[in-house]
Design a protein around this motif. Sequence first.
Motif, PDB file in Angstrom:
ATOM      1  N   VAL A   1       8.074  -9.458  -4.779  1.00  0.00           N
ATOM      2  CA  VAL A   1       8.822  -8.310  -4.939  1.00  0.00           C
ATOM      3  C   VAL A   1       7.927  -7.054  -5.008  1.00  0.00           C
ATOM      4  CG1 VAL A   1      10.979  -6.884  -4.656  1.00  0.00           C
ATOM      5  CG2 VAL A   1      11.107  -9.204  -4.781  1.00  0.00           C
ATOM      6  N   GLN A   2       7.634  -6.233  -3.376  1.00  0.00           N
ATOM      7  CA  GLN A   2       6.547  -4.663  -4.723  1.00  0.00           C
ATOM      8  C   GLN A   2       7.646  -4.278  -3.825  1.00  0.00           C
ATOM      9  OE1 GLN A   2       3.708  -4.848  -4.984  1.00  0.00           O
ATOM     10  NE2 GLN A   2       4.736  -6.846  -5.457  1.00  0.00           N
ATOM     11  N   SER A   3       7.775  -3.009  -4.924  1.00  0.00           N
ATOM     12  CA  SER A   3       8.908  -1.542  -5.042  1.00  0.00           C
ATOM     13  C   SER A   3       8.500  -0.247  -3.151  1.00  0.00           C
ATOM     14  CB  SER A   3       8.764  -1.026  -5.677  1.00  0.00           C
ATOM     15  OG  SER A   3       7.170  -0.596  -5.699  1.00  0.00           O
ATOM     16  N   THR A   4       9.117  -0.647  -3.365  1.00  0.00           N
ATOM     17  CA  THR A   4       9.367   0.559  -1.820  1.00  0.00           C
ATOM     18  C   THR A   4       8.057   1.390  -1.588  1.00  0.00           C
ATOM     19  OG1 THR A   4      11.300   1.596  -2.052  1.00  0.00           O
ATOM     20  CG2 THR A   4      11.512  -0.295  -0.502  1.00  0.00           C
ATOM     21  N   THR A   5       8.354   1.874  -3.439  1.00  0.00           N
ATOM     22  CA  THR A   5       7.424   2.715  -3.693  1.00  0.00           C
ATOM     23  C   THR A   5       5.892   2.741  -3.762  1.00  0.00           C
ATOM     24  OG1 THR A   5       9.268   4.335  -4.739  1.00  0.00           O
ATOM     25  CG2 THR A   5       7.306   5.302  -5.328  1.00  0.00           C
ATOM     26  N   THR A   6       5.659   1.279  -4.202  1.00  0.00           N
ATOM     27  CA  THR A   6       4.434   0.973  -4.133  1.00  0.00           C
ATOM     28  C   THR A   6       3.503   0.492  -2.697  1.00  0.00           C
ATOM     29  OG1 THR A   6       4.680  -0.078  -6.597  1.00  0.00           O
ATOM     30  CG2 THR A   6       3.016  -0.736  -4.942  1.00  0.00           C
TER      31      THR A   6
ATOM     32  N   TRP B   1       0.088   5.147   2.519  1.00  0.00           N
ATOM     33  CA  TRP B   1      -0.276   6.498   2.338  1.00  0.00           C
ATOM     34  C   TRP B   1      -0.200   7.215   1.109  1.00  0.00           C
ATOM     35  CZ3 TRP B   1       5.073   3.700   5.604  1.00  0.00           C
ATOM     36  CH2 TRP B   1       4.189   4.093   6.502  1.00  0.00           C
ATOM     37  N   PRO B   2      -1.764   6.395   1.580  1.00  0.00           N
ATOM     38  CA  PRO B   2      -1.495   7.173  -0.245  1.00  0.00           C
ATOM     39  C   PRO B   2      -2.763   8.319  -0.278  1.00  0.00           C
ATOM     40  CG  PRO B   2      -3.769   6.536   0.691  1.00  0.00           C
ATOM     41  CD  PRO B   2      -2.759   5.809   1.688  1.00  0.00           C
ATOM     42  N   ASP B   3      -2.397   9.573   0.430  1.00  0.00           N
ATOM     43  CA  ASP B   3      -2.271  10.810   0.255  1.00  0.00           C
ATOM     44  C   ASP B   3      -1.436  11.548   0.404  1.00  0.00           C
ATOM     45  OD1 ASP B   3      -5.092  10.647   0.479  1.00  0.00           O
ATOM     46  OD2 ASP B   3      -5.559  10.803   2.748  1.00  0.00           O
ATOM     47  N   ASP B   4      -0.296  10.814   1.204  1.00  0.00           N
ATOM     48  CA  ASP B   4       0.677  11.441   1.278  1.00  0.00           C
ATOM     49  C   ASP B   4       2.343  11.433  -0.295  1.00  0.00           C
ATOM     50  OD1 ASP B   4       3.951  12.451   2.133  1.00  0.00           O
ATOM     51  OD2 ASP B   4       3.513  11.152   3.704  1.00  0.00           O
ATOM     52  N   ASP B   5       2.328  12.584  -0.536  1.00  0.00           N
ATOM     53  CA  ASP B   5       2.910  12.612  -2.088  1.00  0.00           C
ATOM     54  C   ASP B   5       4.379  11.766  -2.041  1.00  0.00           C
ATOM     55  OD1 ASP B   5       3.238  14.256  -4.211  1.00  0.00           O
ATOM     56  OD2 ASP B   5       4.458  15.454  -4.011  1.00  0.00           O
ATOM     57  N   VAL B   6       4.054  11.670  -3.641  1.00  0.00           N
ATOM     58  CA  VAL B   6       5.850  10.502  -3.916  1.00  0.00           C
ATOM     59  C   VAL B   6       5.922  11.566  -5.683  1.00  0.00           C
ATOM     60  CG1 VAL B   6       6.765   8.438  -4.806  1.00  0.00           C
ATOM     61  CG2 VAL B   6       5.493   8.614  -2.502  1.00  0.00           C
ATOM     62  N   ARG B   7       7.617  11.267  -5.415  1.00  0.00           N
ATOM     63  CA  ARG B   7       7.847  12.736  -5.892  1.00  0.00           C
ATOM     64  C   ARG B   7       8.541  11.587  -7.487  1.00  0.00           C
ATOM     65  NH1 ARG B   7      10.575  16.763  -2.803  1.00  0.00           N
ATOM     66  NH2 ARG B   7       8.326  18.071  -2.561  1.00  0.00           N
ATOM     67  N   GLY B   8       8.556  11.788  -8.465  1.00  0.00           N
ATOM     68  CA  GLY B   8       8.731  10.861  -9.455  1.00  0.00           C
ATOM     69  C   GLY B   8       9.804  10.274  -9.453  1.00  0.00           C
TER      70      GLY B   8
ATOM     71  N   PRO C   1      13.959  10.241   2.241  1.00  0.00           N
ATOM     72  CA  PRO C   1      14.263  10.016   2.898  1.00  0.00           C
ATOM     73  C   PRO C   1      13.602   9.727   4.382  1.00  0.00           C
ATOM     74  CG  PRO C   1      16.236  11.440   2.095  1.00  0.00           C
ATOM     75  CD  PRO C   1      14.650  11.455   1.935  1.00  0.00           C
ATOM     76  N   GLU C   2      12.752  10.519   4.752  1.00  0.00           N
ATOM     77  CA  GLU C   2      11.818  10.008   5.967  1.00  0.00           C
ATOM     78  C   GLU C   2      10.990   9.038   5.108  1.00  0.00           C
ATOM     79  OE1 GLU C   2      10.593  14.166   3.361  1.00  0.00           O
ATOM     80  OE2 GLU C   2      11.870  13.608   4.439  1.00  0.00           O
ATOM     81  N   GLN C   3      10.530   9.126   4.490  1.00  0.00           N
ATOM     82  CA  GLN C   3       9.357   8.402   4.102  1.00  0.00           C
ATOM     83  C   GLN C   3       9.907   6.857   3.471  1.00  0.00           C
ATOM     84  OE1 GLN C   3       8.514  10.171  -0.373  1.00  0.00           O
ATOM     85  NE2 GLN C   3       6.547  10.734   0.762  1.00  0.00           N
ATOM     86  N   GLN C   4      11.325   6.885   3.232  1.00  0.00           N
ATOM     87  CA  GLN C   4      11.457   5.794   3.253  1.00  0.00           C
ATOM     88  C   GLN C   4      12.365   5.330   4.738  1.00  0.00           C
ATOM     89  OE1 GLN C   4      15.446   6.097   1.991  1.00  0.00           O
ATOM     90  NE2 GLN C   4      14.910   5.950  -0.331  1.00  0.00           N
ATOM     91  N   ASP C   5      12.828   6.084   5.355  1.00  0.00           N
ATOM     92  CA  ASP C   5      12.531   5.938   7.323  1.00  0.00           C
ATOM     93  C   ASP C   5      11.103   5.377   7.827  1.00  0.00           C
ATOM     94  OD1 ASP C   5      15.472   6.374   7.261  1.00  0.00           O
ATOM     95  OD2 ASP C   5      14.878   8.098   7.713  1.00  0.00           O
ATOM     96  N   ARG C   6       9.743   5.938   7.359  1.00  0.00           N
ATOM     97  CA  ARG C   6       7.993   5.613   8.095  1.00  0.00           C
ATOM     98  C   ARG C   6       8.205   4.148   7.267  1.00  0.00           C
ATOM     99  NH1 ARG C   6       4.298   9.716   6.412  1.00  0.00           N
ATOM    100  NH2 ARG C   6       5.786  10.800   5.630  1.00  0.00           N
ATOM    101  N   LEU C   7       8.418   3.730   6.072  1.00  0.00           N
ATOM    102  CA  LEU C   7       7.975   2.466   5.842  1.00  0.00           C
ATOM    103  C   LEU C   7       9.244   1.139   6.442  1.00  0.00           C
ATOM    104  CD1 LEU C   7       6.664   0.822   3.958  1.00  0.00           C
ATOM    105  CD2 LEU C   7       8.208   0.906   2.290  1.00  0.00           C
TER     106      LEU C   7
END
Length: 146
Positions: free
Chosen positions: A78-83, A89-96, A101-107
């Motif tokens: 199981v790979q986390s959604t954050t991973t 999208w390595p250049d997109d900023d992911v907060r700690g 929500p828009e990133q979750q929707d994109r994934l």
Amino acid sequence: RPPLPADNSAVVDALSTEDRDWLAIGHALRIHRMRPVVRVRRSNEATPGDDMPVWQEYQLSHLEETLLRYLLEHPSEVQSTTTLFKIVWPDDDVRGHGLRPEQQDRLRRLIYQLRQHTEPDPRNPRFIVTAHGAGYALYPEQELVV
């Protein structure tokens, strides 16, 4: 495939080479080792009453291929959604504190698109599975030799 004549070894060698270009993820899914192409075996919906499965070939987008190949490198894990988001999208900023929500929707949309191309029945996925609250995993039907 139609049977080949016994004395046509060049054709047999060519078919063997072609088969080596594909990685079997299960009896119903293949991914090309070099190109962003998958083959999925589905029931023939074009001909009513014909239950004979057919192989369909799909070209993957760059994002779909990146996600699928990463999941293939980590089968049954199981790979986390954050991973997964950071891989695609390595250049997109992911907060700690996790994905916005828009990133979750994109994934989720990307997972949906990938399932449309890789699952024999996208409404009942058996390869790319959701681990609710944790992420996603790829479960091949056999051991992969990468």
